[in-house]
Write a protein that holds these residues in place. Structure first.
Motif, PDB file in Angstrom:
ATOM      1  N   HIS A 329       0.862  -1.247   0.241  1.00 23.86           N
ATOM      2  CA  HIS A 329       0.212  -0.175   0.015  1.00 23.86           C
ATOM      3  C   HIS A 329       0.977   1.280   0.221  1.00 23.86           C
ATOM      4  CE1 HIS A 329      -3.604   2.438   0.858  1.00 23.86           C
ATOM      5  NE2 HIS A 329      -2.993   2.870   1.663  1.00 23.86           N
ATOM      6  N   LEU A 330       0.686   2.190  -1.094  1.00 20.31           N
ATOM      7  CA  LEU A 330       1.607   3.257  -1.069  1.00 20.31           C
ATOM      8  C   LEU A 330       1.007   4.537  -0.594  1.00 20.31           C
ATOM      9  CD1 LEU A 330       3.521   2.889  -4.572  1.00 20.31           C
ATOM     10  CD2 LEU A 330       4.200   2.196  -2.169  1.00 20.31           C
ATOM     11  N   VAL A 331       1.475   5.181   0.255  1.00 18.66           N
ATOM     12  CA  VAL A 331       1.206   6.453   0.559  1.00 18.66           C
ATOM     13  C   VAL A 331       2.163   7.388   0.320  1.00 18.66           C
ATOM     14  CG1 VAL A 331       0.226   7.898   2.558  1.00 18.66           C
ATOM     15  CG2 VAL A 331       0.166   5.358   2.798  1.00 18.66           C
ATOM     16  N   MET A 332       1.549   8.496  -0.378  1.00 20.01           N
ATOM     17  CA  MET A 332       2.812   9.613  -0.834  1.00 20.01           C
ATOM     18  C   MET A 332       2.196  10.879  -0.442  1.00 20.01           C
ATOM     19  SD  MET A 332       3.787  10.414  -4.685  1.00 20.01           S
ATOM     20  CE  MET A 332       4.165  12.199  -5.084  1.00 20.01           C
ATOM     21  N   GLU A 333       2.993  11.768   0.045  1.00 14.06           N
ATOM     22  CA  GLU A 333       2.744  13.353   0.242  1.00 14.06           C
ATOM     23  C   GLU A 333       2.980  13.807  -1.035  1.00 14.06           C
ATOM     24  OE1 GLU A 333       4.411  17.456   2.610  1.00 14.06           O
ATOM     25  OE2 GLU A 333       5.681  15.559   2.564  1.00 14.06           O
ATOM     26  N   MET A 334       1.825  14.789  -1.491  1.00 14.31           N
ATOM     27  CA  MET A 334       1.664  15.128  -2.785  1.00 14.31           C
ATOM     28  C   MET A 334       1.681  16.803  -2.456  1.00 14.31           C
ATOM     29  SD  MET A 334       1.563  14.493  -5.993  1.00 14.31           S
ATOM     30  CE  MET A 334       0.484  12.891  -6.437  1.00 14.31           C
ATOM     31  N   ARG A 335       2.783  17.708  -2.873  1.00 12.66           N
ATOM     32  CA  ARG A 335       2.875  19.062  -2.532  1.00 12.66           C
ATOM     33  C   ARG A 335       2.099  19.700  -3.465  1.00 12.66           C
ATOM     34  NH1 ARG A 335       7.832  19.762   0.276  1.00 12.66           N
ATOM     35  NH2 ARG A 335       7.390  18.426   2.163  1.00 12.66           N
ATOM     36  N   ARG A 336       2.000  19.577  -4.772  1.00 12.32           N
ATOM     37  CA  ARG A 336       1.310  20.286  -5.645  1.00 12.32           C
ATOM     38  C   ARG A 336       0.048  19.268  -6.001  1.00 12.32           C
ATOM     39  NH1 ARG A 336       4.852  23.129  -9.284  1.00 12.32           N
ATOM     40  NH2 ARG A 336       6.021  24.533  -7.972  1.00 12.32           N
ATOM     41  N   HIS A 337      -1.275  19.940  -5.591  1.00 15.68           N
ATOM     42  CA  HIS A 337      -2.379  19.112  -5.816  1.00 15.68           C
ATOM     43  C   HIS A 337      -2.948  19.096  -7.185  1.00 15.68           C
ATOM     44  CE1 HIS A 337      -3.789  23.533  -5.892  1.00 15.68           C
ATOM     45  NE2 HIS A 337      -4.836  22.695  -6.582  1.00 15.68           N
ATOM     46  N   GLN A 338      -2.219  19.850  -8.216  1.00 16.76           N
ATOM     47  CA  GLN A 338      -2.664  19.514  -9.769  1.00 16.76           C
ATOM     48  C   GLN A 338      -2.010  18.030 -10.099  1.00 16.76           C
ATOM     49  OE1 GLN A 338      -0.940  22.054  -8.219  1.00 16.76           O
ATOM     50  NE2 GLN A 338      -1.601  23.945  -9.398  1.00 16.76           N
ATOM     51  N   ASN A 339      -1.023  17.530  -9.163  1.00 15.75           N
ATOM     52  CA  ASN A 339      -0.485  16.296  -9.469  1.00 15.75           C
ATOM     53  C   ASN A 339      -1.348  15.029  -9.086  1.00 15.75           C
ATOM     54  OD1 ASN A 339       1.918  17.344 -10.912  1.00 15.75           O
ATOM     55  ND2 ASN A 339       2.879  17.466  -8.862  1.00 15.75           N
ATOM     56  N   LEU A 340      -2.475  15.184  -8.479  1.00 19.56           N
ATOM     57  CA  LEU A 340      -3.139  14.205  -7.761  1.00 19.56           C
ATOM     58  C   LEU A 340      -3.696  13.305  -9.112  1.00 19.56           C
ATOM     59  CD1 LEU A 340      -4.989  15.918  -4.888  1.00 19.56           C
ATOM     60  CD2 LEU A 340      -3.198  14.184  -4.718  1.00 19.56           C
ATOM     61  N   GLU A 341      -4.096  13.970 -10.056  1.00 14.36           N
ATOM     62  CA  GLU A 341      -4.337  13.286 -11.047  1.00 14.36           C
ATOM     63  C   GLU A 341      -3.648  12.083 -11.745  1.00 14.36           C
ATOM     64  OE1 GLU A 341      -3.423  16.477 -14.750  1.00 14.36           O
ATOM     65  OE2 GLU A 341      -5.545  16.530 -13.616  1.00 14.36           O
ATOM     66  N   LEU A 342      -2.489  12.240 -11.455  1.00  7.50           N
ATOM     67  CA  LEU A 342      -1.493  11.012 -11.891  1.00  7.50           C
ATOM     68  C   LEU A 342      -1.500  10.161 -10.997  1.00  7.50           C
ATOM     69  CD1 LEU A 342       1.517  13.616 -12.560  1.00  7.50           C
ATOM     70  CD2 LEU A 342      -0.229  12.875 -14.262  1.00  7.50           C
ATOM     71  N   CYS A 343      -2.083  10.120  -9.998  1.00  4.65           N
ATOM     72  CA  CYS A 343      -1.813   8.972  -8.813  1.00  4.65           C
ATOM     73  C   CYS A 343      -2.271   7.418  -9.230  1.00  4.65           C
ATOM     74  CB  CYS A 343      -2.905   9.354  -7.546  1.00  4.65           C
ATOM     75  SG  CYS A 343      -2.237  10.737  -6.713  1.00  4.65           S
ATOM     76  N   SER A 344      -3.301   7.391 -10.176  1.00  7.47           N
ATOM     77  CA  SER A 344      -3.674   6.175 -10.434  1.00  7.47           C
ATOM     78  C   SER A 344      -2.759   5.528 -11.505  1.00  7.47           C
ATOM     79  CB  SER A 344      -5.099   6.025 -11.473  1.00  7.47           C
ATOM     80  OG  SER A 344      -5.098   7.317 -12.532  1.00  7.47           O
TER      81      SER A 344
END
Length: 410
Positions: A329-344
Protein backbone atom coordinates in the motif's frame (compact mmCIF):
# COMPACT_ATOMS: atom_id res chain seq x y z
CA UNK A 1 18.17 32.12 7.84
CA UNK A 2 14.96 33.02 6.00
CA UNK A 3 14.53 36.26 7.97
CA UNK A 4 12.65 38.13 5.24
CA UNK A 5 9.28 37.23 6.76
CA UNK A 6 10.46 38.39 10.20
CA UNK A 7 11.34 41.79 8.76
CA UNK A 8 7.97 41.93 6.99
CA UNK A 9 6.09 41.24 10.23
CA UNK A 10 8.12 43.94 11.97
CA UNK A 11 7.40 46.45 9.17
CA UNK A 12 3.64 45.75 9.15
CA UNK A 13 3.42 45.96 12.94
CA UNK A 14 5.35 49.22 12.94
CA UNK A 15 3.25 50.74 10.15
CA UNK A 16 0.02 49.90 11.97
CA UNK A 17 1.21 50.93 15.42
CA UNK A 18 -0.82 54.15 15.41
CA UNK A 19 -4.12 52.42 14.66
CA UNK A 20 -6.69 51.99 17.46
CA UNK A 21 -6.55 48.64 19.27
CA UNK A 22 -9.59 47.21 17.51
CA UNK A 23 -8.36 48.10 14.02
CA UNK A 24 -4.84 46.71 14.15
CA UNK A 25 -4.38 43.78 11.74
CA UNK A 26 -3.85 40.27 13.01
CA UNK A 27 -0.56 39.01 11.56
CA UNK A 28 -0.07 35.35 10.64
CA UNK A 29 3.29 34.09 9.43
CA UNK A 30 4.63 30.82 8.01
CA UNK A 31 7.57 29.41 9.94
CA UNK A 32 10.26 27.47 8.06
CA UNK A 33 12.89 27.35 10.80
CA UNK A 34 11.89 26.62 14.39
CA UNK A 35 14.81 28.70 15.68
CA UNK A 36 13.17 31.80 14.20
CA UNK A 37 10.06 31.47 16.40
CA UNK A 38 11.37 33.84 19.08
CA UNK A 39 12.30 36.42 16.42
CA UNK A 40 8.78 36.36 15.00
CA UNK A 41 7.25 36.74 18.46
CA UNK A 42 9.53 39.70 19.21
CA UNK A 43 8.52 41.26 15.87
CA UNK A 44 4.88 41.16 16.95
CA UNK A 45 3.41 38.18 15.10
CA UNK A 46 -0.01 36.99 16.33
CA UNK A 47 0.11 33.43 15.01
CA UNK A 48 2.96 31.28 13.77
CA UNK A 49 2.31 28.44 11.34
CA UNK A 50 5.14 25.86 11.37
CA UNK A 51 4.84 24.32 7.90
CA UNK A 52 6.90 21.19 8.50
CA UNK A 53 5.13 20.36 11.74
CA UNK A 54 1.68 20.79 10.19
CA UNK A 55 2.70 18.76 7.15
CA UNK A 56 3.87 15.81 9.24
CA UNK A 57 0.81 15.99 11.47
CA UNK A 58 -1.49 15.84 8.44
CA UNK A 59 0.54 12.94 7.00
CA UNK A 60 0.44 11.06 10.29
CA UNK A 61 -3.33 11.31 10.55
CA UNK A 62 -3.77 10.18 6.95
CA UNK A 63 -1.44 7.17 7.35
CA UNK A 64 -3.07 5.95 10.57
CA UNK A 65 -6.62 6.70 9.40
CA UNK A 66 -6.89 6.71 5.57
CA UNK A 67 -9.46 9.24 4.41
CA UNK A 68 -8.88 11.73 7.24
CA UNK A 69 -7.19 14.24 4.94
CA UNK A 70 -10.19 14.02 2.62
CA UNK A 71 -12.49 14.77 5.53
CA UNK A 72 -10.39 17.82 6.44
CA UNK A 73 -10.55 19.04 2.84
CA UNK A 74 -14.32 18.84 2.96
CA UNK A 75 -14.52 20.73 6.23
CA UNK A 76 -12.06 23.44 5.18
CA UNK A 77 -12.91 23.93 1.51
CA UNK A 78 -15.60 26.62 1.21
CA UNK A 79 -16.83 25.04 -2.05
CA UNK A 80 -17.63 21.66 -0.49
CA UNK A 81 -20.89 22.77 1.12
CA UNK A 82 -19.67 21.97 4.64
CA UNK A 83 -18.10 24.30 7.17
CA UNK A 84 -16.82 24.21 10.74
CA UNK A 85 -18.14 27.16 12.74
CA UNK A 86 -17.39 28.66 16.13
CA UNK A 87 -20.74 29.69 17.65
CA UNK A 88 -21.51 31.36 20.95
CA UNK A 89 -23.99 29.14 22.77
CA UNK A 90 -26.29 32.00 23.77
CA UNK A 91 -26.33 33.42 20.24
CA UNK A 92 -26.81 30.24 18.18
CA UNK A 93 -29.62 31.38 15.91
CA UNK A 94 -32.88 29.95 17.18
CA UNK A 95 -31.18 27.15 19.08
CA UNK A 96 -30.01 28.80 22.31
CA UNK A 97 -32.92 27.31 24.27
CA UNK A 98 -31.95 23.82 23.04
CA UNK A 99 -28.31 24.25 24.08
CA UNK A 100 -27.84 26.53 27.10
CA UNK A 101 -28.30 24.65 30.37
CA UNK A 102 -27.81 21.24 28.77
CA UNK A 103 -24.87 18.84 28.83
CA UNK A 104 -22.74 18.10 25.78
CA UNK A 105 -24.67 14.92 24.93
CA UNK A 106 -28.07 16.62 25.20
CA UNK A 107 -26.93 19.57 23.08
CA UNK A 108 -25.37 17.17 20.57
CA UNK A 109 -28.70 15.40 20.12
CA UNK A 110 -30.62 18.67 19.81
CA UNK A 111 -28.28 19.96 17.12
CA UNK A 112 -28.27 16.63 15.28
CA UNK A 113 -32.03 16.91 14.79
CA UNK A 114 -31.42 20.29 13.16
CA UNK A 115 -28.81 18.91 10.74
CA UNK A 116 -25.75 20.13 12.66
CA UNK A 117 -22.90 18.20 14.24
CA UNK A 118 -21.50 19.34 17.59
CA UNK A 119 -17.77 18.56 17.76
CA UNK A 120 -16.63 20.26 20.95
CA UNK A 121 -17.28 23.00 23.47
CA UNK A 122 -14.85 25.81 24.15
CA UNK A 123 -15.57 26.64 27.79
CA UNK A 124 -15.32 30.22 28.98
CA UNK A 125 -12.61 29.38 31.51
CA UNK A 126 -10.44 32.46 30.97
CA UNK A 127 -7.66 30.36 29.40
CA UNK A 128 -6.51 31.87 26.11
CA UNK A 129 -5.78 29.78 23.05
CA UNK A 130 -2.19 29.08 22.03
CA UNK A 131 -0.30 32.23 21.02
CA UNK A 132 1.71 30.12 18.60
CA UNK A 133 0.73 27.03 16.67
CA UNK A 134 3.96 25.54 18.00
CA UNK A 135 2.12 24.96 21.27
CA UNK A 136 -1.04 23.28 19.99
CA UNK A 137 -0.64 20.39 22.39
CA UNK A 138 0.40 22.28 25.51
CA UNK A 139 -2.17 24.69 26.96
CA UNK A 140 -5.38 24.82 25.02
CA UNK A 141 -8.87 25.39 26.42
CA UNK A 142 -10.88 22.86 24.42
CA UNK A 143 -12.22 21.18 27.49
CA UNK A 144 -14.63 18.68 26.00
CA UNK A 145 -13.70 15.28 24.69
CA UNK A 146 -16.58 12.82 24.62
CA UNK A 147 -15.89 9.34 25.89
CA UNK A 148 -13.21 7.92 28.19
CA UNK A 149 -10.45 8.52 28.94
CA UNK A 150 -11.45 12.17 29.21
CA UNK A 151 -8.98 14.61 30.75
CA UNK A 152 -11.83 16.95 31.64
CA UNK A 153 -14.82 14.66 32.19
CA UNK A 154 -16.20 16.90 34.93
CA UNK A 155 -16.53 19.83 32.53
CA UNK A 156 -17.95 17.51 29.89
CA UNK A 157 -20.80 16.68 32.28
CA UNK A 158 -21.53 20.29 33.31
CA UNK A 159 -24.25 22.44 31.77
CA UNK A 160 -23.43 24.66 28.80
CA UNK A 161 -23.46 28.37 29.66
CA UNK A 162 -24.35 31.43 27.58
CA UNK A 163 -20.70 32.48 27.23
CA UNK A 164 -19.45 29.06 26.12
CA UNK A 165 -18.63 28.52 22.45
CA UNK A 166 -19.53 25.54 20.27
CA UNK A 167 -17.44 23.99 17.49
CA UNK A 168 -20.13 22.90 15.01
CA UNK A 169 -20.23 21.38 11.50
CA UNK A 170 -22.91 22.94 9.35
CA UNK A 171 -23.91 22.06 5.80
CA UNK A 172 -25.43 24.25 3.10
CA UNK A 173 -26.51 22.29 0.06
CA UNK A 174 -23.66 19.89 0.78
CA UNK A 175 -22.23 17.93 -2.12
CA UNK A 176 -19.32 15.54 -2.58
CA UNK A 177 -16.04 17.06 -3.67
CA UNK A 178 -14.32 14.69 -6.09
CA UNK A 179 -12.27 17.17 -8.11
CA UNK A 180 -8.59 16.55 -8.82
CA UNK A 181 -7.55 19.12 -6.21
CA UNK A 182 -8.03 16.86 -3.21
CA UNK A 183 -8.98 13.36 -2.12
CA UNK A 184 -12.65 12.82 -1.39
CA UNK A 185 -14.00 11.20 1.74
CA UNK A 186 -15.30 8.21 -0.18
CA UNK A 187 -12.11 7.68 -2.16
CA UNK A 188 -10.49 5.55 0.52
CA UNK A 189 -13.61 4.15 2.17
CA UNK A 190 -12.39 0.59 1.51
CA UNK A 191 -8.86 1.27 2.72
CA UNK A 192 -8.42 -0.22 6.17
CA UNK A 193 -6.88 1.68 9.04
CA UNK A 194 -3.30 0.97 10.06
CA UNK A 195 -3.19 -2.21 12.18
CA UNK A 196 -0.82 -2.87 15.04
CA UNK A 197 0.53 -6.05 13.38
CA UNK A 198 1.58 -4.28 10.16
CA UNK A 199 5.10 -3.19 9.26
CA UNK A 200 5.78 -0.12 7.19
CA UNK A 201 8.60 1.82 5.59
CA UNK A 202 9.05 5.58 5.65
CA UNK A 203 11.10 6.79 2.66
CA UNK A 204 12.44 10.32 3.01
CA UNK A 205 14.94 12.61 1.21
CA UNK A 206 15.92 14.25 4.51
CA UNK A 207 16.80 13.14 8.04
CA UNK A 208 15.97 15.58 10.82
CA UNK A 209 14.01 15.89 14.07
CA UNK A 210 10.65 16.09 12.27
CA UNK A 211 11.24 12.90 10.27
CA UNK A 212 12.45 11.12 13.40
CA UNK A 213 9.35 12.14 15.39
CA UNK A 214 7.13 11.08 12.47
CA UNK A 215 8.71 7.61 12.31
CA UNK A 216 8.59 7.18 16.10
CA UNK A 217 4.92 8.11 16.23
CA UNK A 218 4.09 5.57 13.50
CA UNK A 219 6.04 2.98 15.49
CA UNK A 220 3.44 3.33 18.25
CA UNK A 221 0.70 2.18 15.86
CA UNK A 222 2.53 -0.62 13.98
CA UNK A 223 4.76 -3.61 14.65
CA UNK A 224 7.83 -2.25 12.86
CA UNK A 225 9.01 0.90 11.04
CA UNK A 226 11.91 1.01 8.58
CA UNK A 227 13.12 4.58 8.06
CA UNK A 228 14.98 4.78 4.74
CA UNK A 229 16.70 8.11 4.08
CA UNK A 230 18.29 9.16 0.81
CA UNK A 231 21.16 11.44 1.86
CA UNK A 232 23.34 13.85 -0.07
CA UNK A 233 27.01 14.42 0.76
CA UNK A 234 26.41 18.07 1.62
CA UNK A 235 23.67 17.11 4.11
CA UNK A 236 25.72 14.48 5.94
CA UNK A 237 26.31 15.20 9.62
CA UNK A 238 27.62 12.11 11.41
CA UNK A 239 27.24 13.60 14.87
CA UNK A 240 23.62 14.54 14.22
CA UNK A 241 22.82 11.20 12.58
CA UNK A 242 24.18 9.26 15.56
CA UNK A 243 22.28 11.46 18.00
CA UNK A 244 19.00 11.05 16.14
CA UNK A 245 19.53 7.32 15.59
CA UNK A 246 19.81 6.86 19.36
CA UNK A 247 16.36 8.37 19.75
CA UNK A 248 14.62 5.93 17.40
CA UNK A 249 11.88 3.77 18.88
CA UNK A 250 12.84 0.19 19.74
CA UNK A 251 10.77 -1.19 16.87
CA UNK A 252 12.19 1.29 14.34
CA UNK A 253 15.44 1.16 12.38
CA UNK A 254 17.36 3.65 10.22
CA UNK A 255 18.82 2.89 6.80
CA UNK A 256 20.86 5.53 4.94
CA UNK A 257 21.45 5.32 1.17
CA UNK A 258 22.85 7.57 -1.53
CA UNK A 259 20.05 6.59 -3.94
CA UNK A 260 16.86 4.78 -2.97
CA UNK A 261 15.91 3.51 -6.44
CA UNK A 262 19.29 2.45 -7.84
CA UNK A 263 21.25 1.57 -4.70
CA UNK A 264 18.92 0.60 -1.84
CA UNK A 265 16.22 -1.45 -3.62
CA UNK A 266 18.63 -3.66 -5.66
CA UNK A 267 20.55 -4.56 -2.48
CA UNK A 268 17.57 -5.21 -0.19
CA UNK A 269 18.17 -8.99 -0.07
CA UNK A 270 21.52 -8.55 1.63
CA UNK A 271 21.32 -5.13 3.34
CA UNK A 272 17.70 -4.99 4.56
CA UNK A 273 15.76 -8.22 3.91
CA UNK A 274 12.90 -7.16 6.19
CA UNK A 275 12.03 -4.41 3.70
CA UNK A 276 10.57 -7.01 1.33
CA UNK A 277 7.95 -7.87 3.95
CA UNK A 278 6.50 -4.39 4.57
CA UNK A 279 2.74 -3.86 4.28
CA UNK A 280 2.77 -0.10 3.62
CA UNK A 281 5.25 2.48 2.37
CA UNK A 282 5.03 6.18 3.20
CA UNK A 283 6.90 8.59 0.91
CA UNK A 284 7.80 12.00 2.34
CA UNK A 285 8.06 14.89 -0.13
CA UNK A 286 11.21 16.86 -0.88
CA UNK A 287 12.61 19.19 1.77
CA UNK A 288 10.82 22.56 1.63
CA UNK A 289 14.03 24.57 1.95
CA UNK A 290 17.45 24.11 0.42
CA UNK A 291 19.84 24.07 3.36
CA UNK A 292 22.53 25.90 1.36
CA UNK A 293 20.42 28.75 -0.05
CA UNK A 294 17.48 28.98 2.32
CA UNK A 295 15.22 29.29 -0.71
CA UNK A 296 11.96 27.40 -0.90
CA UNK A 297 11.53 24.38 -3.14
CA UNK A 298 8.86 26.25 -5.11
CA UNK A 299 11.39 28.92 -6.04
CA UNK A 300 14.03 26.50 -7.31
CA UNK A 301 12.19 23.42 -8.58
CA UNK A 302 9.45 23.30 -11.21
CA UNK A 303 7.81 20.23 -9.69
CA UNK A 304 8.55 19.55 -5.99
CA UNK A 305 6.83 16.14 -6.31
CA UNK A 306 9.33 14.75 -8.84
CA UNK A 307 11.45 12.89 -6.29
CA UNK A 308 8.45 11.41 -4.48
CA UNK A 309 6.77 10.30 -7.71
CA UNK A 310 9.98 8.63 -8.96
CA UNK A 311 10.26 6.85 -5.62
CA UNK A 312 6.64 5.66 -5.90
CA UNK A 313 7.31 4.29 -9.39
CA UNK A 314 10.37 2.42 -8.13
CA UNK A 315 8.41 0.90 -5.24
CA UNK A 316 5.50 -0.13 -7.44
CA UNK A 317 7.83 -1.90 -9.87
CA UNK A 318 9.79 -3.64 -7.07
CA UNK A 319 8.65 -7.25 -7.53
CA UNK A 320 9.03 -8.56 -3.94
CA UNK A 321 6.39 -6.02 -2.83
CA UNK A 322 4.01 -6.49 -5.74
CA UNK A 323 2.77 -9.92 -6.79
CA UNK A 324 -0.42 -11.92 -7.12
CA UNK A 325 -0.24 -12.75 -3.41
CA UNK A 326 0.36 -9.24 -2.04
CA UNK A 327 0.58 -5.60 -3.09
CA UNK A 328 2.21 -2.96 -0.94
CA UNK A 329 0.00 0.00 0.00
CA UNK A 330 1.64 3.25 -1.17
CA UNK A 331 1.09 6.52 0.66
CA UNK A 332 2.69 9.66 -0.77
CA UNK A 333 2.86 13.30 0.23
CA UNK A 334 1.76 15.38 -2.76
CA UNK A 335 2.93 18.99 -2.57
CA UNK A 336 1.26 20.16 -5.78
CA UNK A 337 -2.42 19.22 -5.73
CA UNK A 338 -2.46 19.44 -9.55
CA UNK A 339 -0.40 16.23 -9.57
CA UNK A 340 -3.15 14.23 -7.86
CA UNK A 341 -4.58 13.26 -11.24
CA UNK A 342 -1.38 11.25 -11.85
CA UNK A 343 -1.98 8.96 -8.86
CA UNK A 344 -3.71 6.14 -10.70
CA UNK A 345 -1.03 6.05 -13.41
CA UNK A 346 1.71 5.87 -10.78
CA UNK A 347 -0.03 3.21 -8.71
CA UNK A 348 -0.32 5.43 -5.64
CA UNK A 349 -3.05 4.26 -3.25
CA UNK A 350 -3.11 7.37 -1.10
CA UNK A 351 -1.89 10.82 -2.06
CA UNK A 352 -1.99 13.41 0.71
CA UNK A 353 -2.29 17.02 -0.56
CA UNK A 354 -0.41 18.60 2.35
CA UNK A 355 0.22 21.98 0.71
CA UNK A 356 -3.46 22.46 -0.11
CA UNK A 357 -4.52 21.48 3.40
CA UNK A 358 -1.97 23.84 4.96
CA UNK A 359 -3.23 26.69 2.76
CA UNK A 360 -6.84 25.96 3.77
CA UNK A 361 -5.87 25.77 7.45
CA UNK A 362 -4.00 29.06 7.14
CA UNK A 363 -7.01 30.66 5.51
CA UNK A 364 -9.25 29.33 8.30
CA UNK A 365 -6.93 30.89 10.88
CA UNK A 366 -8.19 34.33 9.86
CA UNK A 367 -11.62 33.41 11.26
CA UNK A 368 -12.67 32.99 14.90
CA UNK A 369 -9.21 33.97 16.12
CA UNK A 370 -7.73 30.84 14.58
CA UNK A 371 -9.54 28.62 17.08
CA UNK A 372 -11.17 26.30 14.54
CA UNK A 373 -7.86 25.58 12.80
CA UNK A 374 -6.22 25.03 16.16
CA UNK A 375 -8.94 22.58 17.17
CA UNK A 376 -8.71 20.59 13.94
CA UNK A 377 -4.92 20.34 14.22
CA UNK A 378 -5.18 19.19 17.82
CA UNK A 379 -7.38 16.33 16.61
CA UNK A 380 -4.41 15.17 14.51
CA UNK A 381 -1.98 15.32 17.44
CA UNK A 382 -1.36 11.65 18.23
CA UNK A 383 1.17 12.38 20.97
CA UNK A 384 0.49 11.44 24.57
CA UNK A 385 0.54 15.15 25.47
CA UNK A 386 -2.76 15.75 23.64
CA UNK A 387 -5.46 16.15 26.30
CA UNK A 388 -8.31 17.00 23.93
CA UNK A 389 -8.91 13.99 21.70
CA UNK A 390 -7.91 12.58 18.33
CA UNK A 391 -9.69 12.14 15.02
CA UNK A 392 -10.03 8.46 14.23
CA UNK A 393 -11.61 6.32 11.54
CA UNK A 394 -13.20 3.23 13.12
CA UNK A 395 -14.57 0.36 11.06
CA UNK A 396 -18.12 -0.46 12.15
CA UNK A 397 -17.29 -4.17 12.38
CA UNK A 398 -14.68 -3.63 15.09
CA UNK A 399 -16.64 -1.20 17.27
CA UNK A 400 -17.39 -2.67 20.75
CA UNK A 401 -20.61 -4.75 20.75
CA UNK A 402 -22.73 -2.28 22.71
CA UNK A 403 -21.77 0.63 20.49
CA UNK A 404 -22.08 -1.46 17.31
CA UNK A 405 -25.69 -2.30 18.06
CA UNK A 406 -26.51 1.34 18.68
CA UNK A 407 -24.76 2.47 15.47
CA UNK A 408 -26.37 -0.22 13.27
CA UNK A 409 -29.83 1.10 14.12
CA UNK A 410 -28.97 4.59 12.84
Amino acid sequence: RNLRSVYTVQAVRSACGELPEGRRPRILAELFYIENASRFISAGVDKLIPLERLSYRIMLGAVINPGISGLLLKLLDSESGYAVHFRKAGNTSGLASSIVGRTFEAAHEALRKRGRQLLAIYKNTGVEHAASDLTFHEKSPYVVRPGPPAHNQDLFDTAIENDDYLVVIEGRGARDVTRADGESVGEYSNTSTLRGDESLAVVSPVFDESVLDFANMLARFSSRVLLVVETRDEDTDEGRDVRLRDRLAKNASLHLTDDFSTTFLPSVDSSCPEFAAIDRAVIIGSDRLHQSTGRTIAEDIDNPDDWAMCTAMALRSFEPLNSEQRTVHLVMEMRRHQNLELCSDLGIDQAIPTERLIRLLTKQMTFYGGLVSEFLMKLLDYSEANNVGILRKIEAGVVPDGERARISKR
